[in-house]
Each structure stands twice: as C-alpha cells, then as structure tokens.
Design an enzyme around this catalytic site. Structure first.
Site, PDB file in Angstrom:
ATOM      1  N   LYS A  51       0.851  -1.193   0.000  1.00  0.00           N
ATOM      2  CA  LYS A  51       0.000   0.000   0.000  1.00  0.00           C
ATOM      3  C   LYS A  51       0.884   1.240   0.000  1.00  0.00           C
ATOM      4  O   LYS A  51       1.895   1.276   0.722  1.00  0.00           O
ATOM      5  CB  LYS A  51      -0.910  -0.022   1.234  1.00  0.00           C
ATOM      6  CG  LYS A  51      -2.014   1.024   1.235  1.00  0.00           C
ATOM      7  CD  LYS A  51      -2.922   0.855   2.474  1.00  0.00           C
ATOM      8  CE  LYS A  51      -4.033   1.885   2.531  1.00  0.00           C
ATOM      9  NZ  LYS A  51      -4.895   1.712   3.715  1.00  0.00           N
ATOM     10  N   SER A  84      -9.745   1.818   2.618  1.00  0.00           N
ATOM     11  CA  SER A  84      -8.834   2.536   1.756  1.00  0.00           C
ATOM     12  C   SER A  84      -7.790   1.658   1.076  1.00  0.00           C
ATOM     13  O   SER A  84      -7.178   2.098   0.100  1.00  0.00           O
ATOM     14  CB  SER A  84      -8.108   3.603   2.569  1.00  0.00           C
ATOM     15  OG  SER A  84      -7.307   3.008   3.561  1.00  0.00           O
ATOM     16  N   SER A 129     -10.023  -0.481   6.827  1.00  0.00           N
ATOM     17  CA  SER A 129      -9.417  -0.316   5.494  1.00  0.00           C
ATOM     18  C   SER A 129      -8.773  -1.569   4.919  1.00  0.00           C
ATOM     19  O   SER A 129      -8.405  -1.577   3.745  1.00  0.00           O
ATOM     20  CB  SER A 129      -8.382   0.810   5.532  1.00  0.00           C
ATOM     21  OG  SER A 129      -9.027   2.048   5.610  1.00  0.00           O
TER      22      SER A 129
END
Lengths: 542, 546
Positions: free
Chosen positions: A122, A197, A221
C-alpha cells in the site's frame, strides 16, 4: 475429514451463475501444469506461497518464471483494474534473477519463508526504492529514506516488492476513489469500487497481480476491501505489527494488515511482519508464534474441528441498514461454523452504534495533527508564495484532497479549546465503553462474527457526494479498531451483482493477540467451504 | 530573619489556572523564532559597571513609591543526553546545519518517536533537586502549531500531567545586594522537545531551516510568581543553572541557548492582591541582563502607573535590547493561541516505580543549597559560602582540599584569594588549574608546620597552578625551605645590624618602628626564607638586649 457441508449452498442462491462448472484460478504451480482456463472444480484455495516455495526448492520453476507469470498477468489486468500507483516490474525481475542466482549458488538456505513471493505494498507504507505518495498529490514523487518495518521484514524473508498499490488519500476513505492519482476498479465488476482505503492492495491480490499484499487498517481499510474483493484480509491486534514507516492517519487506531488469497498465505505473512520493533514504542513485545503451525490441512481435520469453540454473532450487525444478501451470507456462514462443531449464539454489543461517531471524531482529531507535517517545507509539494502563511495555505490547499481537508477541519474543530471536552474527550469515553463491551463479550465467546461491511461492493461514484453514507459503511469495522482487537475477514459467500455475483466477507473478531486462533478458525472455515471459488471472473478469460 | 521567613512563604493567593502557565504565556512560534535570531545577532557586551547595584537600588526606591513587582520565570533547560529525546541522533551545538538529523527528527512520513530513557532520568533528577513531587505516571501531549522550524507541525510536550510539580528553590542572595535567604516556588517541570532554527538570508528573500536542534530534549521549569526584583529573578535563574550543572544533566550555557529564561513581569500597588497586567520579556543572554531587563521593565510599568497611564500596560512580549538597556514591544498578544493539545498517541505513558525514583534520589550529589548550609556551619562567612558553593568546580576543589585535612577557613582564603586572582588573570577556570586539592592541603600544612612562610607559599601556589607538581618538589627545586635554625637567623640579624649602624642608632634614639626595616633586610638577605616568627623574636631580643 468432516462431512461435506451443505450450508454454503444457500449462499450460492444469491449468485447468478450458470450451472456450468466455473473456472478457477489456482496456485502458481498448478497454473504451470494446468492452465487456468482448464475447468477445475471449485475447492478450497491452495496456498500460493507454499506452492512457490515448493517450486523453488524442487527447482521445478525459477523465481524469474514465477515473477514473469505474475507480471504478465499484471500487465494484462492492470489497464482495467488499476491497482497500482507504481509498478516496479524491472526491479522485481532483477530481484527474482538475483534470488535464482542465490538459490543456484547457496542452495536451499537462500530460500526464505517468502522467497520469490511477489508483494504489493500500500502506498502509505514507505519504500526506500520506490515513490511513496500515500495517494496524495502533496507527496507526488516523494521517495522515502527508509523502508517501513513491515516492508523490510518482508524483504528480509525473501519477498519481492512488485509495486505500490492505490489507496484513498492517506487512508481516508472506503472506496479508493479518494486517491489523487486514479480510481481502482473491483476485479469482480469494473463498474464497482474495490472498497478502501486499501482498495489497491485488495484488488491486486484478487486479480492475482501479486501473491499477497500489505495494507493498513484504521477503521476497516483492510477488512472492507477484502470483503468487496473476495480475498482474505487480516487486521492484527493494535501493536502486533510495527507502524514504523506507515504514514500516520490516526496513530492510536492504525494497524498494518495483510491480504492473501488464502488464510495460509495471510498467516505466513503475519508471521513475518509481526513483532516488536524498537522504532515503534507502541509495538508489542508479545510473543510471535508461527501462525501457520495451527493450520491443519483439510484431510487431517477431525469431523467436528471447531468443537468447544464458542462463537457470538453480533446482533447489532444484522439489523437495519444491512443488505439482506449480506445478512443471509453471514447467517449461512454461521450455520457452517455450527456444523463444524462450534456453538453459535447471538450476542449484543450495546455500545456498537456509538462507535462510528466516536471513531470519526478520534480519527479526524489525530489526522488533523498527523497531517500537519505535510506543509510543503521540507519535502513534497511546495507552492511558492510571498509570505509564510500563504506558503502553507497554498501548498496544502493544492496538495491535499477534499476528503482529507474535510477530516483535518473536523479534527481541528474537535480539538479546539472549548470543544475538546464535548468531542475528543467524550469520544475517548465512548472508546472505553466500546472496549469494555467487547471485553465482556469476549469473555463469553472465543470469536465474534459479523459482516465486514453492510453491503457488497457498490458502484463507483455512488457515494462520492454522500460522505455520511460512505462513513456509515464503516459501522461493521470501526469498533474493532477502537478496541484494538484483531479481526480476520474470510470470503464466505456472494450476493447478486456483476457477472458472477459479488463476494461477501465474514469478519471474525478475537481477543487481543488471538490472531493464531482467528487464522485457525478462518482456515477451517475456508477449507471446508465447498463449491465456491473466490477468483474473479476476469481471470477466467486470461 | 523575619524578612527571610516572609520571603520564604510561597505565594498562594494565585489560583493555578491564572498562574501564568501554558496557554497564557506560551510564546507563539513567531515570537520564539525571532527571539532566537535576535539572540544570535546580539553581541553581549560586558555588563555596564555597577548597573546591577544601581538597578537594585532603583527597584528598592520604586517599592518605596508604593508599588511592588511580581515576577515569574519559565526556564528552558537543554539536556545534554547523548542522543535526542525521540530518535538516536546526537546533538552538538555549532555543528554543520542539518548534519545531525534523521527521518524521525526531520518529521518524515511514517516516522515515530521513541522516548530516550535518559531524558526521564534527567527530568527526575532535576525534579528531585527542585524539591518537586514526581508524577509516578505522566504522559506526553502534542502542542500544535505551524512553523518551519517545527518539522512535525507539533511539538511533543507534556500538558496536563507533567513529570513533576509543586517544588521550590532555596537560595541566598549575594551579600552585596543585601543578602538574605529566599524560597521561590516551582509550579511544574515538564519534558518537551526543542525546535530547529531558521537562518534568514541577508537579503530577506529566503530563509533556511537547520533541524540539528529539532528533537533535542528540554525541561521547561515554570516558577511561581514569587520574585519581586530583578536580582531575585536573576538569582533564581542562576540557581537553576547551578542545579543543572551540579546534576550534570546539561551545560546550562545561556549564550548557546542551552538555558533560556522568559520572564513575566507585572506591578501592583502594595496591598493589592490581584496581579497587574503582565508583560513577557525575552532575549536576555545572561543573568545580569535578566536582572537589568526586569528592573527596567518594573520602572517602566511603575512610571505608567504614576502617570495614570496604567492602561498602556498591555499583555505583550517585549524584547530586551542590551545596547539601549531598554525593553521594546515585539508583539502584542491577540487573544490566546490555541495549541489544541491532545495526548500523544505514539508514546506510552511514562510510569515510574518508587524504586526507580529512590535510586535516583540516592544517587544525587550534594546540591548547592545543602553545600551552602554545610559551609555556613563550618563558620565561613556568607560571602565565602556563596563563593565556594555556587560553582560546582570550586566547591568540588574546596571539598576535596578539606578531605585532605586542610583547615576550612585557610583553604577558603587560599582558594578565594591568591588562587582565584591568578586564575582570573590567566583567564582559566579552576578545573584547568594544575594545582590539585591534595597539594593545596599540603601547602597549607607546610605553612602550619613552619616549613615555608606564607610569602613563599604564594610563590609556590602560582608555580603549582601553572605547572603542577608537588609542594615538596617545588620547595626543593627552588630551595625554598624556611630557615628555622635560630643560629642562622641570629647570624643574619647580627650581620644586618652591623651593616646598618646608622639605622641602629636611630632605633636606639627611639625610632622603634625601624624594627620593620631590619626585619625586611634580614628577610631580603634570606631570600624570603627566614621564619618570620623566629626572625621577629630574635630581632626583638637583639634590639632590646643590645
């Protein structure tokens, strides 16, 4: 071996699938011998990490072969999915060749637990050799001076970082539409969001663009996108994995988590990244077990492998506002767990509904502080100005996105003199209540279950103008962050949508540091779930 | 004594919320920065002679005009730990800009603070030395504001639960200012991190940021508003500096900014219990400047009161200008700054055990106040006491000399007299002297047992300070042993008397003070080595007898 369980068939009723055998993506090793196009009966997902390891150790395949296979799939799927902000394909190829050389000369000692495993990271986790933007324009082109601890540990274990995955800016969002760079699409249906996210990390694993991936989970997330994309997602106990190198969103809630296409892969990854780090004083020194050791293969399972396990199904998560398809998937999963020998009862968490507003106050408050460093002075985007306040204002106005600004404003407000007690302090009190109510429930139950999200993946753009509706989608997950507990999301069924249905994830919540137990239960659940496969249809055409 | 007691009572009239704590008196970033730059630019000339005395006198007169001043001080003490407060960077004053930095102290994305345990140890030491109650559980908070020298956009500090509270400082005012014992309250001590420095280009077109200092551990010590004059405030600051040096937790150097004092001053008519409007003064680079700045500010405020212009005293920050010996408005306070403090989520609470605190307590050295009381009990004058106790190097030398058996008064006289004078001329400090406490005690013993005279001792002392060695070796080398043989002295006296018949005649005619002349001649002949006692005895006898 347990008797074939039929409960899941109920789940299948939500899917619009043809009676023809569905195609299925399997582990790398089987791909080479049996191409994905070959119809394979749905079954429990194998471990990609194990098969990569076997191939390397047996010399059946080289790391370069494996890497090029993933990269070619990535190249074909990426134009539609757009999981990655940055793809380091050349570096990955180099790393793989280097690994092959080491294996050739050093033999099997060179094969670390994650040797040759392609990892997506990420983009809010720092990588020394790749830009790390956090999905924000304000860090456009920023290249950190160091690797995040989780990234470094993966690399030390032999993993190859294939690129940086897309996310909502600084982790603030639930759709990945909040990225300043691109919109990531759900591999199951490209008109839908992958969740967020950590949407890029979830879609990358779902589309098998990489083997496993790192995400971060502040309010769901990792778990919500895992549910949306039909992959396994783990949010470890707060402090289980070092946050060093994770761009802070809400420091008291942030956790580095992992995605895999199987529970085994997820467990392997956690074993590597977990543990105390002297660079993060909130990281725990609690022992790190080998999380794989309790994962028993299907043929060795007893008939009632979950005997003596007490499961509480959180009453408040199956009520109003939750998609009926999701509810029936979770109920079906519950009866599956029952048939595996566990006792499943409804449990009430009275403070459950308080969690969401408390979460948004605390997370925004901390964010307003954590994001102060993005001021355009030392790194990142700087807008030149005649005067200092103008420099700050213009740099942040142009560098930060809408959602981020909104949360900074909310958090600044909540921490302001005269409002602190009414907002921040009160939210902290709610947090204590939430923690207590989980503690109570986890005294009576080993595992609590709930959906990971109130619905399956929704349409791109559906909630962009309705932030409250988007925030409401976090109701299933935020309480777990407030309490700092570990939670595992395992795909459990489908609801209607897309060409082959949309996956639904089952969230399992445990006591602090009970990741081992969650992974064991999740593994048994996953291995005994029959006639379903969580490989998105797009891969069948590849 | 009555005065001392009265002074010793801590002012309690003030509710803590108004006690000049956090928000009301914290500086805005701009203020801080400007101060530092001014601090660097200002050359600090030698104190104008007698100005302290003058100022003190003025302050005293002003009090007689029916007003009194109320003064509180916030002191920032830099801790000289090997590494910074929350990362492993070293800090060396004056090193190349941005040479001792890392991603953490530069506030890079993803970095986290990790508390340096030494900082807590230093804080507890200082807290105990300030007679504070140590908080067994304290925590860190973030103080938020934007400024280019603050990399994270917030300063890690301690807000509502500082590491220590409710202490006091005992001190003795210098005799030349009237002396007297004082006790000043300490409201709190908390840990925080320093910010970096800005360097502005001469053109003013750009500024550069040096983050070497960012993250250096600081203790902020907040006093009660217990001081009434500039000299009291200066002595309070000096005592803090002494403690820091005695404890070895920092160098307390004001020029380098290792010790910084911000002073709050207000005046009120005597008898009034509420405080007047307070003004903050910054930019003082020595205690002397603190004293003068405060006394200037007091007279300025009293003047405004007397002219019925008290409304012109406003909450503001004023800068001391050493060149003009005045304070000037830097910035008026526009409402309270809101730093939006909240608990630092990246750091755990600081939990101390009583064993930990006791261990530190037991390891504390003897502190200045205890030393002063001990020296006082030895019968030394307050002037001597203050001189010897207030510099830890001097005190160490003195104590060590006593340990080798020297008489306290004699040792004090030698240290304060010849030794200090010589060191001052040579611009050396006492720890640079090559004279060891052992040799000083040997020298004092040699005088006592008659091996050398006091006069010879003065010569030896200079030799020892400059070159080192032992008293014995210098005496031998220079052949300085005192002539204590009566026969030798008799011979010398006889010779001098014989060589000076004229003076002898005058003496006998009644000019008896010529005995001193004869003694001098004998001493000269003996190259100063004749025992003065024997010489005077023998000379007296000879003069009387013959």
């Amino acid at each position: 071996m347990p008797p074939p369980l039929q409960a899941h068939r109920m789940l299948l009723s939500h899917r619009r699938i043809s009676p023809a055998p569905r195609r299925r993506f399997t582990a790398v090793s089987s791909l080479s011998s049996a191409p994905a196009k070959t119809a394979v009966a749905p079954g429990p997902p194998p471990s990609s990490i194990l098969s990569i390891r076997d191939s390397l150790l047996s010399g059946e395949r080289t790391a370069a072969d494996i890497t090029s296979e993933y990269l070619s799939r990535l190249r074909r799927t990426e134009p539609s999915v757009r999981s990655f902000i940055h793809v380091a394909d050349a570096a990955a190829e180099r790393d793989a060749e280097e690994l092959d050389r080491r294996i050739a000369s050093g033999g099997k000692d060179a094969v670390g637990p994650l040797a040759g495993v392609l990892v997506g990271v990420k983009d809010n986790l720092c990588t020394v050799d790749m830009p790390s933007t956090g999905g924000s324009r304000i860090l456009d082109g920023f290249q950190p001076a160091y690797d995040a601890t989780a990234v470094r540990r993966l690399r030390d274990a032999g993993a190859i970082v294939v690129g940086k995955t897309n996310l909502d800016e600084f982790g603030m969002g639930s759709t990945t539409e909040g990225s300043a760079y691109q919109v990531t699409k759900n591999p199951w249906d490209d008109s839908r969001v992958p969740g967020g996210s950590s949407g890029g990390s979830a879609s990358a694993v779902s589309a098998r663009q990489c083997v496993v991936s790192l995400g971060s989970d502040t309010g769901g997330s990792v778990r919500q996108p895992a549910s949306f994309c039909g992959v396994v997602g783990l949010k470890p106990t707060y402090g289980r994995v070092s946050r060093f190198g994770l761009m802070a969103y809400a420091s008291s809630l942030d956790v580095v988590g992992c995605f895999g296409s199987s529970v085994f892969d997820t467990a392997t990854m956690l074993s590597v990244i977990a543990g105390h780090d002297k660079m993060d004083s909130t990281s725990s020194s609690h022992d790190v077990p080998d999380y794989r050791s309790d994962l028993v293969s299907l043929n060795l399972l007893e008939s009632k492998p979950l005997n003596n396990l007490r499961i509480g199904i959180v009453q408040e998560t199956l009520g109003e506002g939750v998609d009926t398809g999701v509810i029936s998937s979770i109920k079906a999963a519950a009866s599956h767990l029952e048939q595996l020998g566990s006792v499943v009862e409804e449990v009430s968490l009275p403070s459950f509904s308080l969690g969401l507003p408390a979460y948004y106050i605390l997370a925004s408050s901390e964010a307003s502080s954590n994001l102060s460093r993005y001021d355009g002075i030392r790194y990142g985007k700087q807008v030149s100005a005649d005067e200092l306040n103008e420099l700050y204002g213009d740099s942040r106005a142009s560098g930060l996105g809408h959602e981020v600004k909104m949360r900074i404003l909310m958090g600044t407000y909540a921490l302001s003199a005269g409002y602190y007690d009414a907002y921040y302090k009160r939210a902290q009190q709610v947090r204590t209540l939430v923690k207590k109510s989980f503690e109570e429930a986890l005294k009576r139950y080993d595992v609590l279950i709930s959906p990971a999200a109130p619905s399956a993946a929704y349409k791109i753009g559906e909630k962009t103008n309705d932030p409250l509706a988007m925030y409401a989608g976090d109701i299933m997950t935020v309480n777990v962050n407030l309490a700092g507990l570990p939670a595992l999301v395992v795909p459990c069924g489908f609801v209607e949508g897309g060409s082959a249905g949309l996956p639904v994830g089952l969230q399992m919540i445990g006591s602090p540091f009970s990741e081992g137990n969650l992974l064991r239960v999740g593994h048994i659940f996953e291995q005994t779930l029959q006639d379903v496969s969580f490989v998105p249809p797009m891969l069948a055409d590849l | 004594m009555a005065l001392t007691l009265l002074r010793g009572i801590r002012t309690q009239a003030l509710p803590r919320a108004n006690a000049g704590l956090f928000c009301t008196t914290r500086l805005s970033p701009l203020a801080r920065f400007t101060t530092r730059v001014e601090g660097v630019q200002t050359t600090s000339p030698k104190a104008a002679p007698t100005s302290i005395q003058q100022a003190a006198k003025e302050a005293a007169e002003q009090k007689m005009q029916g007003f009194e001043a109320v003064i509180g001080i916030e002191t920032h003490v830099q801790l000289s730990t090997l590494t910074k407060a929350f990362c492993s960077c070293p800090y060396d004053y004056g090193s190349q800009p941005n040479s001792t930095v890392c991603p953490t102290c530069m506030g890079h994305p993803g970095t986290l603070p990790v508390l340096n345990a030494k900082v807590v140890e230093c804080a507890v030491k200082v807290a105990l030395a300030l007679n504070c109650e140590v908080s067994m559980t304290s925590k860190f908070d973030r103080k938020q504001y934007f400024y280019p020298d603050l990399p994270k956009g917030y300063q890690i500090s301690q807000f509502d639960i500082p590491i220590a509270e409710k202490g006091y400082i005992d001190l003795d005012l210098p005799v030349e200012f009237g002396g007297g014992h004082r006790r000043f309250g300490v409201t709190r001590v908390h840990i925080e991190e320093d910010a970096g420095k800005l360097l502005h280009s001469e053109s003013g077109n750009y500024s550069q940021v040096d983050l070497n200092r960012a993250g250096v551990p600081l203790l902020e010590i907040v006093s009660e508003p217990d001081m009434r004059t500039g000299i009291e405030a200066a002595e309070y600051g000096a005592e803090v500096q002494r403690l820091v040096r005695y404890l070895g937790v920092g160098n307390g150097n004001m020029q380098e900014g290792s010790l910084r004092c911000d002073v709050n001053v207000s005046v009120r008519p005597i008898g009034q219990s509420e405080f007047g409007t307070k003004v903050e003064i910054k930019n003082m680079n020595s205690f002397n400047e603190i004293s003068r700045a405060i006394d200037y500010e007091i007279s300025r405020q009293i003047h405004l009161h007397k002219e019925s212009q008290a409304d012109q005293i406003v909450q503001e920050t004023r800068l001391w200008n050493e060149a003009s010996q005045k304070t000037f408005t830097m910035r008026k306070k526009e409402g309270l700054a809101d730093y939006r403090y909240f608990p630092e989520p990246d750091l755990a609470e600081v939990v101390l055990t009583s064993e930990y605190v006791d261990e530190i307590r037991n390891s504390l050295p003897e502190l200045p106040e205890a030393k002063r009381r001990r020296y006082e009990n030895m019968g030394l004058s307050m002037q001597d006491v203050i001189f010897l106790a207030n510099d830890d190097n001097v005190a160490h030398f003195f104590d060590s000399t006593l340990e080798h058996g020297a008489d306290a008064k004699l040792a004090a006289n030698w240290i304060m007299g010849d030794m200090t004078a010589y060191l001052k001329d040579e611009k050396l400090s006492i720890h640079e002297s090559k004279l060891t406490p052992l040799e000083l005690s040997e020298m004092i013993a040699s005088i006592k047992n008659g091996t050398i005279s006091g006069k010879i001792a003065k010569e030896i002392l200079v030799e020892l300070i400059a070159k080192g060695g032992t008293v014995k070796s210098v005496i031998e080398e220079k052949d300085l042993i005192q002539i204590a043989d009566p026969a030798a002295i008799v011979a010398m006296v006889d010779k001098v008397l014989a060589d000076n018949p004229k003076q002898l005649e005058q003496y006998r005619a009644g000019k008896t003070k010529l005995q001193g002349y004869f003694a001098g001649q004998v001493m000269k002949a003996s190259k100063g080595k004749a025992s003065p006692v024997l010489l005077n005895k023998i000379l007296g006898e000879k003069l009387k007898g013959s």
